[in-house]
Design a protein around this motif. Structure first.
Motif, PDB file in Angstrom:
ATOM      1  N   ASP A  26      -1.931  11.004   2.220  1.00 32.51           N
ATOM      2  CA  ASP A  26      -3.139  11.080   3.149  1.00 32.51           C
ATOM      3  C   ASP A  26      -2.774  10.769   4.392  1.00 32.51           C
ATOM      4  O   ASP A  26      -3.761  10.417   5.257  1.00 32.51           O
ATOM      5  N   ASP A  27      -1.606  10.812   4.890  1.00 35.42           N
ATOM      6  CA  ASP A  27      -1.332  10.532   6.184  1.00 35.42           C
ATOM      7  C   ASP A  27       0.033  11.045   6.444  1.00 35.42           C
ATOM      8  O   ASP A  27       0.762  11.658   5.562  1.00 35.42           O
ATOM      9  N   LEU A  28       0.523  11.099   7.667  1.00 37.96           N
ATOM     10  CA  LEU A  28       2.091  11.840   8.086  1.00 37.96           C
ATOM     11  C   LEU A  28       2.977  11.035   7.140  1.00 37.96           C
ATOM     12  O   LEU A  28       3.787  11.889   6.435  1.00 37.96           O
ATOM     13  N   ALA A  29       2.947   9.744   7.154  1.00 41.97           N
ATOM     14  CA  ALA A  29       4.106   9.048   6.212  1.00 41.97           C
ATOM     15  C   ALA A  29       4.216   9.728   4.946  1.00 41.97           C
ATOM     16  O   ALA A  29       5.203   9.855   4.266  1.00 41.97           O
ATOM     17  N   SER A  30       3.073   9.484   4.111  1.00 41.96           N
ATOM     18  CA  SER A  30       3.080   9.658   3.003  1.00 41.96           C
ATOM     19  C   SER A  30       3.340  11.267   2.631  1.00 41.96           C
ATOM     20  O   SER A  30       4.023  11.468   1.590  1.00 41.96           O
TER      21      SER A  30
ATOM     22  N   ASN B  22       0.800  -1.153  -0.043  1.00 34.75           N
ATOM     23  CA  ASN B  22      -0.192  -0.119  -0.217  1.00 34.75           C
ATOM     24  C   ASN B  22       0.882   1.226   0.037  1.00 34.75           C
ATOM     25  O   ASN B  22       0.768   2.083  -0.846  1.00 34.75           O
ATOM     26  N   MET B  23       1.732   1.220   0.990  1.00 34.66           N
ATOM     27  CA  MET B  23       2.860   2.324   1.060  1.00 34.66           C
ATOM     28  C   MET B  23       3.551   2.584  -0.463  1.00 34.66           C
ATOM     29  O   MET B  23       3.590   3.841  -0.916  1.00 34.66           O
ATOM     30  N   MET B  24       3.943   1.529  -1.151  1.00 35.39           N
ATOM     31  CA  MET B  24       4.859   1.670  -2.357  1.00 35.39           C
ATOM     32  C   MET B  24       3.671   2.283  -3.391  1.00 35.39           C
ATOM     33  O   MET B  24       4.136   3.103  -4.170  1.00 35.39           O
ATOM     34  N   ALA B  25       2.596   1.808  -3.305  1.00 39.04           N
ATOM     35  CA  ALA B  25       1.328   2.219  -4.223  1.00 39.04           C
ATOM     36  C   ALA B  25       1.165   3.749  -3.938  1.00 39.04           C
ATOM     37  O   ALA B  25       1.179   4.363  -5.101  1.00 39.04           O
ATOM     38  N   LYS B  26       1.348   4.079  -2.749  1.00 36.28           N
ATOM     39  CA  LYS B  26       0.802   5.682  -2.691  1.00 36.28           C
ATOM     40  C   LYS B  26       1.806   6.573  -2.840  1.00 36.28           C
ATOM     41  O   LYS B  26       1.834   7.519  -3.551  1.00 36.28           O
TER      42      LYS B  26
END
Ligand code: C5P
Length: 402
Positions: free
Chosen positions: A103-107, A92-96
């Motif tokens: 849409d969150d702090l990490a991304s 999911n994070m790779m896709a983002k």
């Protein structure tokens, strides 16, 4: 060593999270300071308390945390790091990241950053193999994102195995160290000319004389020298290798063409002559294909000596580079022959290797070399050709005092 380096560790939600705790430790042991961001998913596996206890600071989790935004904020988080490591990086994070979502702090941090990013993917092997994930991976790599792993092995799900296990903390650490080593530019501002590969000396329009050099060592040196910050011209004989990254490549066939290309790349600060140049060429190569005439007579080949490129520039009064490195591939009396070449060809360093067939150097991926100079002989253990290249750069930098 990672002393003084600032790592921002982004932990996303996967079972491999627990390994990130160990990664924090390993990074700190090497002298790095670690700040952590956790996604909501990550917090389902390990707590910010555990991560914070190791990093010794606040763990950032919320994009809308007024206090944190006021205090540090996602922009500063992304800027105040020398490297961002995403471990584990979920599908999911790779896709983002590939889609530029925030849409969150990490991304948000990942979208806002201009710093290098290393990801350690971790997911079920089917998710890893899925075309969408592989497409995202390609996009991320194309964007300059560095990756480590995943490894193959058992999955958390019973009975499942395949690629998807996060790289071990020590492997991630090695990737981090390799990144920082590559950012040290000991040859910045230097102009370097390198020869590599064999030469082909024509007999007639379809036949030639060649040797077994693959060009792997010379090409590995060219790539490493370019990574060390130098402006590299690689004069390559015919090889099946791809042109190394970040290098100006001049493709030639014969020794005489190689000499001309080297001379037009001068003046240079450093010359590294790793090509296996043919010592002789056919005196008069036929302009038409030599034919069998049915009489059983075989053609005789007369040879003349080729120019010695290393000797020409090593002994040049006008255009000799400040540091000249030659190679000596021998099957006997290695050191004696290398010393002779050092003198005769006007080199500062000779990289000597025993190319007896049992050593499988020509075309192989490893090399055992001895460095011969005025200062004596240094024996290097057997290592990959890329490692020889890296060590040679350190040696050259030491000689130049840079
Ligand atoms: O004499 P020998 O071929 O063993 O010397 C090897 C070294 O000299 C290597 O650095 C090689 O690139 C260089 N050389 C050259 N031109 C030649 C022959 C060798 O530059 N004609």
């Amino acid at each position: 060593m990672l002393s003084g380096k600032r790592i921002l560790l982004i932990i996303t939600g996967g079972i491999a999270c627990y390994k990130s705790l160990d990664l924090v430790r390993r990074l700190q042991e090497r002298g790095a300071s670690v700040r952590a961001v956790m996604t909501e998913g990550a917090q389902k596996f390990i707590t910010p308390l555990a991560v914070g206890a190791l990093t010794g600071g606040k763990v950032f989790t919320d994009l809308f945390d007024r206090e944190a935004e006021h205090d540090v904020g996602h922009i500063r988080l992304s800027r105040e790091a020398d490297l961002i490591v995403v471990a584990p990086a979920t599908a999911n994070m790779m896709a983002k990241m590939a889609g530029g979502h925030a849409d969150d702090l990490a991304s948000c941090v990942l979208l806002a950053t201009d710093k290098p990013v290393l990801i350690a993917p971790a997911m079920n092997s089917r998710m890893w193999a899925h075309v969408a994930t592989q497409r995202n991976l390609k996009t991320l790599q194309g964007d300059g994102i560095l990756t480590v792993g995943p490894n193959a092995g058992e999955m958390a799900e019973k009975g499942e195995a395949g690629y998807g296990r996060m790289a071990e903390p020590m492997e991630i650490l090695e990737a981090v160290e390799a990144f920082f080593n590559a950012t040290i530019k000991p040859l910045a501002g230097k102009k370097v000319v390198i020869t590599s590969g064999p030469t082909h000396e024509p007999i007639d329009p379809v036949r030639y004389i060649a040797n077994r050099s693959s060009g792997r060592q010379g090409h590995a040196i060219a790539e490493a020298v370019a990574q060390a910050g130098a402006d590299v011209t690689l004069v390559s004989g015919p090889v099946t290798l791809k042109d190394p990254k970040g290098v100006n490549v001049v493709h030639v066939e014969t020794a005489r063409e190689m000499l001309a290309a080297v001379q037009s790349a001068l003046p240079a600060d450093i010359a590294i002559m790793a090509a296996a140049v043919a010592d002789w060429r056919v005196a008069s190569d036929a302009h038409q294909k030599i034919k069998k005439d049915g009489s059983g007579k075989v053609p005789a080949l007369d040879f003349v000596e080729n120019p010695d490129i290393l000797a020409t520039i090593g002994n040049s009064k006008v255009l000799r580079p400040g540091l000249v490195v030659g190679f000596a591939a021998e099957t006997n009396d290695l050191i004696e022959n290398a010393r002779g070449k050092l003198q005769r060809k006007g080199a500062d360093l000779i990289v000597a290797n025993d190319v007896s067939p049992e050593n499988n150097v020509m075309g192989g991926s490893e090399n055992t070399v001895r460095i011969v100079s005025e200062d004596g002989v240094e024996d290097w253990p057997k290592m990959g050709k890329e490692e020889v290249a890296a060590k040679l750069i350190a040696k050259i930098a030491e000689k130049l005092g840079s």
